[in-house]
Design a protein around this motif. Structure first.
Motif, PDB file in Angstrom:
ATOM      1  N   ALA A  77       0.894  -1.335   0.018  1.00  0.00           N
ATOM      2  CA  ALA A  77      -0.034  -0.119  -0.142  1.00  0.00           C
ATOM      3  C   ALA A  77       0.807   1.208  -0.014  1.00  0.00           C
ATOM      4  O   ALA A  77       1.653   1.447   0.684  1.00  0.00           O
ATOM      5  CB  ALA A  77      -1.044  -0.137   1.233  1.00  0.00           C
ATOM      6  N   ASP A  78       0.379   2.439  -0.753  1.00  0.00           N
ATOM      7  CA  ASP A  78       1.266   3.554  -0.842  1.00  0.00           C
ATOM      8  C   ASP A  78       0.952   4.388   0.508  1.00  0.00           C
ATOM      9  O   ASP A  78       1.891   4.831   0.841  1.00  0.00           O
ATOM     10  CB  ASP A  78       0.621   4.573  -1.820  1.00  0.00           C
ATOM     11  CG  ASP A  78       1.070   4.055  -3.321  1.00  0.00           C
ATOM     12  OD1 ASP A  78       1.963   3.114  -3.539  1.00  0.00           O
ATOM     13  OD2 ASP A  78       0.302   4.496  -4.329  1.00  0.00           O
ATOM     14  N   LYS A  79      -0.053   4.228   1.048  1.00  0.00           N
ATOM     15  CA  LYS A  79      -0.226   5.109   2.202  1.00  0.00           C
ATOM     16  C   LYS A  79       0.346   4.736   3.237  1.00  0.00           C
ATOM     17  O   LYS A  79       1.194   5.702   3.916  1.00  0.00           O
ATOM     18  CB  LYS A  79      -1.898   4.830   2.602  1.00  0.00           C
ATOM     19  CG  LYS A  79      -2.320   5.615   3.678  1.00  0.00           C
ATOM     20  CD  LYS A  79      -3.655   5.521   4.088  1.00  0.00           C
ATOM     21  CE  LYS A  79      -3.917   6.381   5.509  1.00  0.00           C
ATOM     22  NZ  LYS A  79      -5.466   6.255   5.615  1.00  0.00           N
ATOM     23  N   ASP A  80       0.756   3.344   3.802  1.00  0.00           N
ATOM     24  CA  ASP A  80       1.578   3.391   5.024  1.00  0.00           C
ATOM     25  C   ASP A  80       2.768   2.100   4.688  1.00  0.00           C
ATOM     26  O   ASP A  80       3.117   1.669   5.649  1.00  0.00           O
ATOM     27  CB  ASP A  80       0.579   2.721   6.039  1.00  0.00           C
ATOM     28  CG  ASP A  80      -0.400   1.539   5.959  1.00  0.00           C
ATOM     29  OD1 ASP A  80      -0.435   0.878   4.474  1.00  0.00           O
ATOM     30  OD2 ASP A  80      -1.116   1.183   6.432  1.00  0.00           O
ATOM     31  N   ARG A  81       2.777   1.693   3.455  1.00  0.00           N
ATOM     32  CA  ARG A  81       3.751   0.835   3.221  1.00  0.00           C
ATOM     33  C   ARG A  81       3.472  -0.609   3.710  1.00  0.00           C
ATOM     34  O   ARG A  81       4.295  -1.477   3.635  1.00  0.00           O
ATOM     35  CB  ARG A  81       5.124   1.096   3.351  1.00  0.00           C
ATOM     36  CG  ARG A  81       5.311   2.480   3.162  1.00  0.00           C
ATOM     37  CD  ARG A  81       5.563   2.799   1.556  1.00  0.00           C
ATOM     38  NE  ARG A  81       6.748   2.159   1.021  1.00  0.00           N
ATOM     39  CZ  ARG A  81       6.820   2.262  -0.513  1.00  0.00           C
ATOM     40  NH1 ARG A  81       5.646   2.332  -1.180  1.00  0.00           N
ATOM     41  NH2 ARG A  81       7.662   1.546  -0.846  1.00  0.00           N
ATOM     42  N   ALA A  82       2.364  -0.853   4.009  1.00  0.00           N
ATOM     43  CA  ALA A  82       2.005  -2.147   4.703  1.00  0.00           C
ATOM     44  C   ALA A  82       1.809  -3.049   3.568  1.00  0.00           C
ATOM     45  O   ALA A  82       1.445  -2.891   2.413  1.00  0.00           O
ATOM     46  CB  ALA A  82       0.305  -2.080   5.240  1.00  0.00           C
ATOM     47  N   ILE A  83       2.257  -4.338   3.938  1.00  0.00           N
ATOM     48  CA  ILE A  83       2.359  -5.532   2.850  1.00  0.00           C
ATOM     49  C   ILE A  83       1.069  -6.520   3.001  1.00  0.00           C
ATOM     50  O   ILE A  83       0.943  -6.912   4.232  1.00  0.00           O
ATOM     51  CB  ILE A  83       3.733  -6.280   2.821  1.00  0.00           C
ATOM     52  CG1 ILE A  83       4.887  -5.129   2.635  1.00  0.00           C
ATOM     53  CG2 ILE A  83       3.634  -7.472   1.924  1.00  0.00           C
ATOM     54  CD1 ILE A  83       6.225  -5.741   2.574  1.00  0.00           C
TER      55      ILE A  83
END
Length: 123
Positions: A77-83
């Motif tokens: 995710a762009d927003k929080d770099r969550a995978i």
């Protein structure tokens, strides 16, 4: 009779709380991000990594490294770099290392996403 009243009151009080927590864990949403593989994760959040992602999805036998195991497809995710692990990887096979918009069911408890729709993101 008293026991059934207690159960009724318990369900009346705590039922909405349980449903609220379930809906917080799972939700349909659209998010921008990158398609990658589990091994590299956020390393492919730029153009040019498609070859590496495809090799990782296949495993290393195709490039002379049979010890490398195939990796799962992920969404970063762009927003929080969550995978997020992609539960239905066949939907993302045409988007290795691509910046995309993913619409689907994100399950925060399992850190996974079931992709319902994927489109290239505007640059």
């Amino acid at each position: 009779m008293i026991g059934s009243r207690i159960v009724f009151v318990f369900l009346l009080v705590f039922g909405p709380v349980a449903l609220g927590s379930l809906s917080a864990q799972q939700g349909n949403a659209s998010r921008a991000g990158w398609i990658s593989d589990e091994g590299c994760g956020a390393k492919h959040t730029k153009p040019g990594g498609a070859d590496c992602v495809q090799k990782c999805w296949r495993g290393g036998a195709s490039v002379g490294h049979p010890e490398w195991k195939p990796q799962r497809a992920v969404f970063v995710a762009d927003k929080d770099r969550a995978i997020w692990i992609v539960e239905n990887p066949e939907t993302v096979t045409n988007f290795p290392a691509a910046h995309v918009l993913v619409a689907g069911n994100f399950d925060s408890a399992k850190k996974s996403v079931y992709v319902e729709k994927i489109t290239p993101a505007a640059q």
